[in-house]
Design an enzyme around this catalytic site. Structure first.
Site, mmCIF file in Angstrom:
data_model
loop_
_atom_site.group_PDB
_atom_site.id
_atom_site.type_symbol
_atom_site.label_atom_id
_atom_site.label_comp_id
_atom_site.label_asym_id
_atom_site.label_seq_id
_atom_site.Cartn_x
_atom_site.Cartn_y
_atom_site.Cartn_z
ATOM 1 N N ARG A 41 0.753 -1.581 -0.509
ATOM 2 C CA ARG A 41 -0.298 -0.053 0.266
ATOM 3 C C ARG A 41 1.052 1.425 0.156
ATOM 4 O O ARG A 41 0.298 2.276 -0.502
ATOM 5 C CB ARG A 41 -0.944 0.122 0.838
ATOM 6 C CG ARG A 41 -2.295 -1.127 1.155
ATOM 7 C CD ARG A 41 -3.067 -0.944 2.281
ATOM 8 N NE ARG A 41 -4.582 -1.444 1.953
ATOM 9 C CZ ARG A 41 -4.839 -1.946 2.673
ATOM 10 N NH1 ARG A 41 -4.715 -2.176 4.224
ATOM 11 N NH2 ARG A 41 -6.260 -3.205 2.552
ATOM 12 N N LYS A 47 -18.919 -17.757 0.648
ATOM 13 C CA LYS A 47 -20.352 -17.577 0.526
ATOM 14 C C LYS A 47 -21.149 -17.235 -0.821
ATOM 15 O O LYS A 47 -20.300 -15.924 -0.841
ATOM 16 C CB LYS A 47 -20.555 -16.488 2.154
ATOM 17 C CG LYS A 47 -19.583 -17.628 3.078
ATOM 18 C CD LYS A 47 -20.776 -16.664 3.587
ATOM 19 C CE LYS A 47 -20.067 -17.448 5.282
ATOM 20 N NZ LYS A 47 -20.416 -16.419 6.256
ATOM 21 N N GLY A 49 -9.574 -9.138 -1.324
ATOM 22 C CA GLY A 49 -8.952 -9.626 -0.697
ATOM 23 C C GLY A 49 -7.994 -10.721 -0.602
ATOM 24 O O GLY A 49 -6.974 -10.945 -0.903
ATOM 25 N N GLY A 94 -12.971 -4.330 0.241
ATOM 26 C CA GLY A 94 -15.017 -4.036 0.436
ATOM 27 C C GLY A 94 -14.922 -2.338 -0.557
ATOM 28 O O GLY A 94 -15.926 -2.848 -0.399
#
Length: 395
Positions: A35, A197, A353, A376
């Site tokens: 980052r 999921k 991620g 996100g």
């Protein structure tokens, strides 16, 4: 869309929201500086124009002022990566900070202390944002990873720079890359969605069905689709309450002419362990006591063909439990397929991620067109939402 190119930073102080929320080990040393590296282009561009940079970021989830969450811990690593001495001030608002900013000369960098030492940051407090705004002449948002949060430093502060605000190079690239996949893509367009999921990807699937030609559903969530269609999945992970939804997604895809590809075979294990016994099973017929942990060889071949017939590829989520060496084969094979397609002219965007971790771990990060830095934020963009941090600059 205003970017660095729209401003002259000579003798200007740029207040830059970066995402320096990097992992630290027990010795408080940076273990992954991706980052910081990602923000370098923006910072150096401004310095080379004769401007100075005031960097603000959060780190972790502190409760008040806590030494282990101090951005002072990353100063050495940031200095090494940026190639310019990074000055540090142990607060982010107040007299001490204003004095450090006043003394900052062109070509210099000042890193402020962790914004989240103040509750006002996450609350999006206007008075706190106004104090931050006094530190710079031009506001630059280059933190895609937090662009989905309406925090003081990512969104609220922008209102104090009605004309003097823009996107940094990293955030501009993120916006362009996601827009390229969703709105300006060369066809055929392929989305690969993996992970455990269905529930975490529902809105993404619903938003992209109008935009893609092919959809690969892999990883743990594929078993919910298989069970919903009457398959035997043994002990594989499954969201029983999402079976109706899975059938509805397949129905919608068919109506929209989207070809859905689900693994036809899997590597099954008799235990969730790297040392488990394994066998290749038809995905519709996994024995009791066994669970699917990776895409099988036939599936890998099918997916390779689909990937290499595509011109635009979005990859979000692994095909198996890649963290365990025994179950990483499907994800690695997919990486090789995307690498090949990219070399042949496809545009490939990897985000989320686990996918980002996988492409880094297996050496594919520089073999795809773009690796998104925001988990996100990327998901919310794919869901079709306008992120508050982006909207604040566009206003």
């Amino acid at each position: 869309m205003k970017t660095l190119k729209d401003f002259n930073f000579k003798n200007k102080k740029a207040l830059i929201r970066v995402d320096f929320n990097v992992p630290l080990n027990d010795q408080l040393e940076v273990t992954d500086a991706t980052r910081i590296q990602a923000a370098k282009s923006t910072i150096i561009d401004i310095l080379e124009q004769g401007g100075s940079c005031i960097l603000m970021s959060h780190l972790g989830r502190p409760k008040g002022f806590q030494d282990q969450f101090s951005l002072g811990n990353i100063v050495k690593k940031a200095t090494d990566i940026l190639g310019v001495n990074v000055k540090f001030v142990s607060d982010c608002i107040g007299d001490k900070v204003e004095e450090a900013v006043a003394n900052l000369e062109s070509g210099e960098i000042l890193l402020l202390e962790n914004l989240r030492f103040y509750d006002e940051e996450k609350k999006g407090d206007v008075a706190f944002a106004e104090k931050l705004s006094k530190l710079g002449d031009i506001y630059v948002n280059d933190a895609f990873g937090t662009a989905h949060r309406a925090h003081a430093s990512t969104t609220i502060v922008a209102q104090f720079f009605p004309e003097n605000k823009c996107f940094g190079n990293l955030l501009a690239k993120e916006i362009i890359s996601i827009d390229k996949v969703l709105n300006n893509s060369d066809k055929p367009v392929l989305a690969i969605l993996g992970g455990a999921k269905v529930s975490s990807k529902i809105t993404v699937i619903e938003n992209i069905l109008d935009k893609v030609d092919h959809l690969i559903i892999g990883g743990g969530m594929s078993f919910t689709f298989i069970k919903a269609q009457g398959g035997k999945i043994g002990n594989s992970i499954c969201e029983d309450d999402k079976q109706e939804l899975a059938l509805d997604i397949l129905k919608q895809a068919k109506e929209k002419g989207v070809q859905v590809h689900i693994p036809v075979d899997v590597i099954a294990a008799d235990d969730f362990s790297n040392d488990a016994n394994t066998q290749v099973c038809d995905i519709n017929n996994i024995p009791d006591g066994w669970e699917g942990v990776d895409a099988g060889p036939k599936s890998q071949e099918i997916f390779d063909k689909v990937v290499n017939e595509s011109k635009t590829i979005l990859w979000n989520g692994p095909l198996g439990v890649f963290e365990m060496e025994s179950f990483a084969g499907g994800t690695i094979a997919l990486g090789h397929s995307i690498d090949k397609a990219t070399k042949n002219g496809a545009f490939s965007l990897v985000g989320g991620g686990d996918s980002v971790a996988a492409v880094k771990q297996f050496g594919f990060a520089d073999k795809v067109s773009y690796v998104s830095t925001g988990g996100g934020a990327m998901l919310e963009s794919l869901e079709g939402k306008t992120l508050p941090g982006i909207e604040a600059i566009l206003k």
